[in-house]
Design an enzyme around this catalytic site. Structure first.
Site, PDB file in Angstrom:
ATOM      1  N   CYS A 115       0.821  -1.217   0.000  1.00 18.20           N
ATOM      2  CA  CYS A 115       0.000   0.000   0.000  1.00 18.20           C
ATOM      3  C   CYS A 115       0.856   1.269   0.000  1.00 18.20           C
ATOM      4  O   CYS A 115       0.392   2.330  -0.408  1.00 18.20           O
ATOM      5  CB  CYS A 115      -0.918   0.020   1.215  1.00 18.20           C
ATOM      6  SG  CYS A 115      -2.012  -1.397   1.245  1.00 18.20           S
ATOM      7  N   HIS A 260      -3.759   7.212   0.747  1.00 16.05           N
ATOM      8  CA  HIS A 260      -3.904   5.876   0.161  1.00 16.05           C
ATOM      9  C   HIS A 260      -5.315   5.397   0.502  1.00 16.05           C
ATOM     10  O   HIS A 260      -5.763   5.522   1.645  1.00 16.05           O
ATOM     11  CB  HIS A 260      -2.858   4.912   0.734  1.00 16.05           C
ATOM     12  CG  HIS A 260      -3.265   3.482   0.613  1.00 16.05           C
ATOM     13  ND1 HIS A 260      -3.613   2.926  -0.604  1.00 16.05           N
ATOM     14  CD2 HIS A 260      -3.442   2.494   1.527  1.00 16.05           C
ATOM     15  CE1 HIS A 260      -3.966   1.671  -0.409  1.00 16.05           C
ATOM     16  NE2 HIS A 260      -3.880   1.377   0.876  1.00 16.05           N
ATOM     17  N   ASN A 290      -9.940  -0.789  -2.570  1.00 16.13           N
ATOM     18  CA  ASN A 290      -8.533  -0.534  -2.247  1.00 16.13           C
ATOM     19  C   ASN A 290      -7.674  -1.130  -3.361  1.00 16.13           C
ATOM     20  O   ASN A 290      -7.617  -2.347  -3.514  1.00 16.13           O
ATOM     21  CB  ASN A 290      -8.221  -1.185  -0.891  1.00 16.13           C
ATOM     22  CG  ASN A 290      -6.774  -1.027  -0.457  1.00 16.13           C
ATOM     23  OD1 ASN A 290      -5.894  -0.793  -1.274  1.00 16.13           O
ATOM     24  ND2 ASN A 290      -6.521  -1.181   0.826  1.00 16.13           N
TER      25      ASN A 290
HETATM   26  N1  ACO Z   1     -19.587  -9.135   5.335  1.00 15.93           N
HETATM   27  C1  ACO Z   1     -20.356  -9.368   6.410  1.00 15.93           C
HETATM   28  N2  ACO Z   1     -19.868  -9.648   7.609  1.00 15.93           N
HETATM   29  C2  ACO Z   1     -18.537  -9.700   7.745  1.00 15.93           C
HETATM   30  C3  ACO Z   1     -17.671  -9.465   6.660  1.00 15.93           C
HETATM   31  C4  ACO Z   1     -18.248  -9.186   5.413  1.00 15.93           C
HETATM   32  N3  ACO Z   1     -17.511  -8.937   4.314  1.00 15.93           N
HETATM   33  N4  ACO Z   1     -16.402  -9.582   7.094  1.00 15.93           N
HETATM   34  C5  ACO Z   1     -16.461  -9.872   8.398  1.00 15.93           C
HETATM   35  N5  ACO Z   1     -17.749  -9.942   8.795  1.00 15.93           N
HETATM   36  C6  ACO Z   1     -18.260 -10.229  10.123  1.00 15.93           C
HETATM   37  C7  ACO Z   1     -17.307 -11.016  10.980  1.00 15.93           C
HETATM   38  O1  ACO Z   1     -17.430 -12.387  10.748  1.00 15.93           O
HETATM   39  C8  ACO Z   1     -17.728 -10.618  12.361  1.00 15.93           C
HETATM   40  O2  ACO Z   1     -18.874 -11.340  12.710  1.00 15.93           O
HETATM   41  P1  ACO Z   1     -19.096 -11.831  14.234  1.00 15.93           P
HETATM   42  O3  ACO Z   1     -19.163 -10.567  15.040  1.00 15.93           O
HETATM   43  O4  ACO Z   1     -20.366 -12.580  14.136  1.00 15.93           O
HETATM   44  O5  ACO Z   1     -17.913 -12.660  14.551  1.00 15.93           O
HETATM   45  C9  ACO Z   1     -18.124  -9.166  12.199  1.00 15.93           C
HETATM   46  O6  ACO Z   1     -18.413  -8.979  10.811  1.00 15.93           O
HETATM   47  C10 ACO Z   1     -17.042  -8.199  12.608  1.00 15.93           C
HETATM   48  O7  ACO Z   1     -15.813  -8.643  12.012  1.00 15.93           O
HETATM   49  P2  ACO Z   1     -14.471  -7.887  12.229  1.00 15.93           P
HETATM   50  O8  ACO Z   1     -13.400  -8.582  11.448  1.00 15.93           O
HETATM   51  O9  ACO Z   1     -14.259  -7.699  13.691  1.00 15.93           O
HETATM   52  O10 ACO Z   1     -14.837  -6.520  11.545  1.00 15.93           O
HETATM   53  P3  ACO Z   1     -14.229  -5.110  11.749  1.00 15.93           P
HETATM   54  O11 ACO Z   1     -15.197  -4.253  12.419  1.00 15.93           O
HETATM   55  O12 ACO Z   1     -12.847  -5.179  12.284  1.00 15.93           O
HETATM   56  O13 ACO Z   1     -14.129  -4.650  10.243  1.00 15.93           O
HETATM   57  C11 ACO Z   1     -12.478  -4.305   8.568  1.00 15.93           C
HETATM   58  C12 ACO Z   1     -13.295  -5.327   9.337  1.00 15.93           C
HETATM   59  C13 ACO Z   1     -13.417  -3.472   7.727  1.00 15.93           C
HETATM   60  C14 ACO Z   1     -11.517  -5.036   7.654  1.00 15.93           C
HETATM   61  C15 ACO Z   1     -11.736  -3.421   9.597  1.00 15.93           C
HETATM   62  O14 ACO Z   1     -11.019  -4.202  10.524  1.00 15.93           O
HETATM   63  C16 ACO Z   1     -10.806  -2.480   8.942  1.00 15.93           C
HETATM   64  O15 ACO Z   1     -11.201  -1.537   8.307  1.00 15.93           O
HETATM   65  N6  ACO Z   1      -9.508  -2.696   9.135  1.00 15.93           N
HETATM   66  C17 ACO Z   1      -8.510  -1.863   8.500  1.00 15.93           C
HETATM   67  C18 ACO Z   1      -7.884  -2.656   7.500  1.00 15.93           C
HETATM   68  C19 ACO Z   1      -7.907  -2.047   6.148  1.00 15.93           C
HETATM   69  O16 ACO Z   1      -8.482  -1.039   5.873  1.00 15.93           O
HETATM   70  N7  ACO Z   1      -7.200  -2.716   5.289  1.00 15.93           N
HETATM   71  C20 ACO Z   1      -7.090  -2.297   3.969  1.00 15.93           C
HETATM   72  C21 ACO Z   1      -5.949  -2.985   3.395  1.00 15.93           C
HETATM   73  S1  ACO Z   1      -4.514  -2.537   4.194  1.00 15.93           S
HETATM   74  C22 ACO Z   1      -4.199  -1.068   3.744  1.00 15.93           C
HETATM   75  O17 ACO Z   1      -4.457  -0.694   2.635  1.00 15.93           O
HETATM   76  C23 ACO Z   1      -3.686  -0.242   4.794  1.00 15.93           C
END
Ligand code: ACO
Length: 333
Positions: A115, A260, A290
């Site tokens: 990234c 980014h 992304n």
């Molecule tokens: N659709 C529906 N439900 C989902 C999905 C999906 N695509 N993905 C996960 N879930 C569910 C999980 O199973 C979980 O369910 P549960 O509570 O029953 O166990 C619930 O949603 C919450 O899951 P988490 O993984 O805890 O979700 P979180 O709130 O952390 O969101 C996310 C995930 C969006 C990836 C978040 O952690 C985030 O934004 N992280 C930053 C990472 C990022 O932006 N990366 C980009 C690439 S890296 C970069 O470019 C920097």
């Protein structure tokens, strides 16, 4: 000493639009969850058989950038190509760009900083121009994510985030005082290397070993989402501060911030932290997802095409991602 400035930009994304509703037919997800957590409405995914790859899309974006710079391919002295999804394990995509654009046998360097790949690439190009070694450097970020994602419910947290595309700039020698790239800053913290990674196939676990273990899915991207989020908001902010401080500038001086496009929630957090208005930040993750190394050149080019970046503007770019790596670029347009 010379400095560098962007003289041309271009981007290319595949035609094939994949909406959140389309994804919900492949895995257990829904539009509301994806938009609420990431801001993404749709992304572009290469269609099987279209011929597009990271290198092919990179070459298409590069062609536009070279033309807009008022140059021809023979004017380019060096290629820097950033991708985490190159066509081959080796050689890298830079040499493919040289070939696809039928360029003279100039050097081609591949950058593997995910990234932050475009920020690292720009920094490298800037140094080559500052020393006087090169006059025009082609800098490309390109990603073909869609083929390597786990598009089942198992991989949904990662799969919904990523899109395909490419962006390119021509960075050229600048003669105007106070214009162009004012600074670049780069960082890494390898202790978190595995928190956002694709670990195989690698020399440590090559294809036959992988095939023996059907439970090993380490060839799909792994992301510790919450840890990435926590570090991203801190490092984005540090990178911006560092760039501003190095140039005796403050957040009030920012005309346009191009983050980014990791996640709209990360960009919004940073926007609030620096008290920037919606006009001072450009986001397009809603439409492209992304696109990793491609996200900044795509956003920069699109913002410029829409007239949101004007002569004399202070443009700040920041990135954070796998490695972990992060960095910034401060430019006077
Ligand atoms: N659709 C529906 N439900 C989902 C999905 C999906 N695509 N993905 C996960 N879930 C569910 C999980 O199973 C979980 O369910 P549960 O509570 O029953 O166990 C619930 O949603 C919450 O899951 P988490 O993984 O805890 O979700 P979180 O709130 O952390 O969101 C996310 C995930 C969006 C990836 C978040 O952690 C985030 O934004 N992280 C930053 C990472 C990022 O932006 N990366 C980009 C690439 S890296 C970069 O470019 C920097």
């Amino acid at each position: 000493m010379y400095s560098s400035k962007i003289t041309g930009m271009g981007f290319y994304v595949p035609d094939n639009v994949v909406t959140n509703d389309d994804l919900s037919k492949m895995m257990d997800t829904n539009d509301e969850w994806i938009q609420e957590r990431t801001g993404i409405k749709e992304r572009r995914w290469i269609k099987e058989g279209s011929g597009d790859t990271a290198a092919v899309m990179g070459a298409k974006a590069a062609k536009i950038a070279i033309e807009r710079a008022g140059l021809i391919k023979d004017d380019i002295d060096f290629i820097v190509f950033a991708s985490l999804s190159p066509d081959y394990y080796f050689p890298g995509g830079g040499v493919q760009i040289q070939d696809l654009l039928e360029m003279p046998t100039v050097g081609a360097l591949d950058v593997r900083n995910q990234c932050t790949g475009f920020v690292y690439s720009m920094s490298v190009a800037d140094q080559f121009i500052k020393t006087g070694m090169y006059k025009n450097v082609l800098v490309i970020g390109a990603e073909f994510h869609s083929k390597g994602l786990d598009k089942t419910t198992r991989g949904r947290t990662v799969a919904v985030l990523f899109g395909d595309g490419a962006g390119a700039v021509v960075l050229s020698r600048n003669e105007e005082a106070g214009k162009g790239v004012l600074s670049t800053h780069l960082h890494s913290q390898g202790k978190f290397a595995k928190e956002l990674s694709v670990l195989t196939p690698s020399i440590q676990k090559w294809v036959p070993a992988l095939m023996e273990d059907p439970d090993d899915l380490s060839y799909y991207p792994y992301m510790n989402g919450q840890l990435v989020f926590k570090h991203a908001v801190v490092r984005f902010s540090e990178a911006i501060e560092e760039g501003l401080t190095a140039n005796n500038l403050t957040k009030e001086d920012i005309d346009m911030f191009i983050p980014h496009q990791a996640n709209l929630r990360i960009s919004q957090f940073v926007q609030r932290r620096f008290k920037l208005s919606d006009d001072q930040v450009y986001n397009n993750i809603m439409y492209y997802g992304n696109t990793t190394a491609a996200s900044i050149p795509i956003a920069l080019c699109e913002a410029w095409e829409k007239g949101k970046i004007k002569e004399g503007d202070l443009v700040v770019i920041a990135a954070f991602g796998s490695g972990f790596t992060w960095g910034s670029i401060v430019m006077r347009w």
